[in-house]
Design a protein around this motif. Structure first.
Motif, PDB file in Angstrom:
ATOM      1  N   GLU A  81      36.539 -25.179 -56.081  1.00  0.00           N
ATOM      2  CA  GLU A  81      36.395 -25.505 -57.496  1.00  0.00           C
ATOM      3  C   GLU A  81      36.851 -26.935 -57.766  1.00  0.00           C
ATOM      4  O   GLU A  81      36.247 -27.660 -58.564  1.00  0.00           O
ATOM      5  N   TYR A  82      37.904 -27.337 -57.115  1.00  0.00           N
ATOM      6  CA  TYR A  82      38.366 -28.716 -57.242  1.00  0.00           C
ATOM      7  C   TYR A  82      37.299 -29.681 -56.722  1.00  0.00           C
ATOM      8  O   TYR A  82      36.974 -30.687 -57.360  1.00  0.00           O
ATOM      9  N   ALA A  83      36.742 -29.373 -55.562  1.00  0.00           N
ATOM     10  CA  ALA A  83      35.707 -30.226 -54.978  1.00  0.00           C
ATOM     11  C   ALA A  83      34.478 -30.294 -55.882  1.00  0.00           C
ATOM     12  O   ALA A  83      33.868 -31.363 -56.043  1.00  0.00           O
ATOM     13  N   ASP A 101      38.558 -39.894 -44.505  1.00  0.00           N
ATOM     14  CA  ASP A 101      37.410 -38.999 -44.400  1.00  0.00           C
ATOM     15  C   ASP A 101      37.653 -37.632 -45.030  1.00  0.00           C
ATOM     16  O   ASP A 101      36.737 -36.812 -45.089  1.00  0.00           O
ATOM     17  N   TYR A 102      38.875 -37.381 -45.489  1.00  0.00           N
ATOM     18  CA  TYR A 102      39.215 -36.053 -46.009  1.00  0.00           C
ATOM     19  C   TYR A 102      39.611 -36.131 -47.480  1.00  0.00           C
ATOM     20  O   TYR A 102      40.415 -36.977 -47.873  1.00  0.00           O
ATOM     21  N   TYR A 137      35.159 -32.606 -58.953  1.00  0.00           N
ATOM     22  CA  TYR A 137      35.302 -34.039 -58.692  1.00  0.00           C
ATOM     23  C   TYR A 137      34.322 -34.569 -57.655  1.00  0.00           C
ATOM     24  O   TYR A 137      34.528 -35.626 -57.071  1.00  0.00           O
ATOM     25  N   ASN A 138      33.211 -33.813 -57.475  1.00  0.00           N
ATOM     26  CA  ASN A 138      32.101 -34.274 -56.637  1.00  0.00           C
ATOM     27  C   ASN A 138      32.549 -34.643 -55.222  1.00  0.00           C
ATOM     28  O   ASN A 138      32.098 -35.645 -54.651  1.00  0.00           O
ATOM     29  N   LYS A 139      33.423 -33.836 -54.682  1.00  0.00           N
ATOM     30  CA  LYS A 139      33.826 -34.025 -53.290  1.00  0.00           C
ATOM     31  C   LYS A 139      32.762 -33.379 -52.395  1.00  0.00           C
ATOM     32  O   LYS A 139      32.332 -32.248 -52.647  1.00  0.00           O
ATOM     33  N   PRO A 140      32.305 -34.072 -51.356  1.00  0.00           N
ATOM     34  CA  PRO A 140      31.185 -33.551 -50.564  1.00  0.00           C
ATOM     35  C   PRO A 140      31.518 -32.386 -49.662  1.00  0.00           C
ATOM     36  O   PRO A 140      30.619 -31.648 -49.245  1.00  0.00           O
ATOM     37  N   LEU A 195      31.273 -26.831 -45.959  1.00  0.00           N
ATOM     38  CA  LEU A 195      32.511 -26.308 -45.399  1.00  0.00           C
ATOM     39  C   LEU A 195      32.706 -26.896 -44.009  1.00  0.00           C
ATOM     40  O   LEU A 195      31.839 -26.750 -43.133  1.00  0.00           O
ATOM     41  N   GLN A 196      33.821 -27.591 -43.807  1.00  0.00           N
ATOM     42  CA  GLN A 196      34.189 -28.086 -42.494  1.00  0.00           C
ATOM     43  C   GLN A 196      35.320 -27.228 -41.948  1.00  0.00           C
ATOM     44  O   GLN A 196      36.222 -26.852 -42.702  1.00  0.00           O
TER      45      GLN A 196
END
Length: 403
Positions: free
Chosen positions: A228-230, A288-289, A233-236, A270-271
């Protein structure tokens, strides 16, 4: 006690509504916009007292309308009462909207037993108050932002901007431990895992067991909070860091739950990494994270590593969030050997910002964020850990002056 109460995002800058459903209501509905907020004020031990004094300076200047209610917590109460988190403090938290917490001293079992008052010795068992608090109030999200402030000479890189979502109530911190390990317990365990038999020659008193307790529900909800956070804030991508190649059942379940949650977020990758490799990768290329989710102990370790990349524990805030309550604390401990009024209060001031955001006080939170960033960028007022000579209160006053 208080008489009154840049770039995205250090906290959640207005917590996502979807995350509030995953992590519980981010604003206490009982506040209703009309009742004055009540905030538990828990200095605790060591530098916890000093950084809370710094928070008081800033909160007084920023003008938060709240009643700050002091509570008893810490090593003094263990030594003199046999309980570092007295029942009266538990009831206090139940009567407040959230808590601001300084730091706590926790010691191993043997040391704790030696330091308790002689007439209480043998009657009580020490348990960390913050661990109890997290479990008692179901504060299962431990969000630890690690961001590089421009101008901080301690930054490993200037472009570090990551948040670690640590599951806060399960894992090796669940509190299920055995020492000695009785033969009856071993016999029962052997019915389900023959691996325990290789320790048959070890005496009961020379053996200890701590249960790593992972549940599907606990895993899913912390990973969902991270996604939800990603999403907000448009985190890939979201990185789930565990050790399923060795801890096949517990880490295996966590990763399995993460994969299920990820299906609800097709636009976010998902990584998956092993926790030991992730420590190396954070040092190699932390830029990168952006969002990392993991279990309790791994999150504790990983967030300490990550915060060192942006200046150390003096710059590391955290929020403990549950369905109906929240506790805000800097990541650092009580540092009992540090001279009084010398600790860096930046972590606490950033923690206050997280609290303001959770309360919906977005304008005040942004003002505080900007003031902290300005003081760091100017570099005129710095504590010893950042290469300066300012005291805890001097840095707090410098931030307050920028509000």
């Amino acid at each position: 006690m208080l008489s009154r109460a840049l770039r995205a995002p250090l906290g959640l800058r207005g917590w996502p509504a979807a995350l509030s459903r995953a992590a519980g209501s981010v604003r206490n509905s009982s506040t209703g916009g009309s009742r004055r907020r009540r905030i538990a004020w828990l200095p605790g031990d060591g530098i916890g007292v000093d950084v809370m004094n710094a928070a008081e300076v800033v909160l007084a200047k920023i003008g938060l309308d709240a009643e700050f209610v002091p509570g008893d917590i810490g090593w003094h109460f263990w030594v003199n009462e046999g309980n570092a988190f007295p029942e009266r403090t538990v009831q206090l938290l139940k009567s407040t909207d959230c808590a601001l917490f300084g730091a706590i001293t926790s010691k191993p079992k043997g040391e704790a037993n030696k330091e308790i008052r002689p007439d209480l010795r043998g009657k009580f068992t020490y348990t960390s108050p913050i661990v109890l608090m997290r479990q008692m109030f179901n504060l299962y999200v431990n969000m630890r932002p690690c961001q590089a402030f421009p101008g901080n000479s301690l930054n490993f890189r200037e472009d570090i901007d990551l948040v670690i979502f640590r599951e806060n109530t399960e894992g090796l911190y669940a509190g299920v431990e055995f020492r000695p390990v009785a033969r009856a317990l071993r016999t029962e365990m052997a019915k389900y895992s023959s691996a325990i038999k290789k320790f048959d020659s070890i005496a009961d008193e020379d053996m200890a067991v701590t249960l790593r307790l992972i549940t599907r529900e606990g895993s899913e909800r912390i990973v969902r909070a991270a996604f939800e956070y990603a999403k907000k804030y448009n985190k890939p991508h979201v990185t789930v860091s565990e050790k399923p190649n060795v801890l096949r059942e517990t880490s295996g379940l966590f990763v399995e739950a993460a994969r299920k949650v990820a299906q609800d977020y097709p636009g976010i990758k998902l990584q998956e990494t092993n926790i030991d490799a992730q420590c190396m990768l954070l040092v190699q290329r932390p830029q990168d994270y952006g969002v990392i989710a993991t279990s309790n102990l791994f999150g504790d370790i990983l967030s300490d590593l990550a915060c060192q990349l942006v200046g150390g524990l003096g710059f590391a805030p955290s929020a403990n969030i549950g369905p109906n309550y929240a506790v805000f604390e800097p990541t650092h401990g009580s540092a009992p050997t540090l001279p009084k009024n010398t600790a860096n209060p930046t972590a606490m001031l950033l923690t206050v910002q997280l609290m303001l955001e959770w309360l919906g006080e977005l304008e005040k939170a942004q003002r505080l964020r900007s003031a902290i960033a300005t003081v760091i960028r100017e570099g005129k007022v710095r504590t010893a850990d950042a290469g300066g000579s300012a005291t805890t209160l001097e840095l707090a006053r410098a931030v307050a002056a920028k509000l």
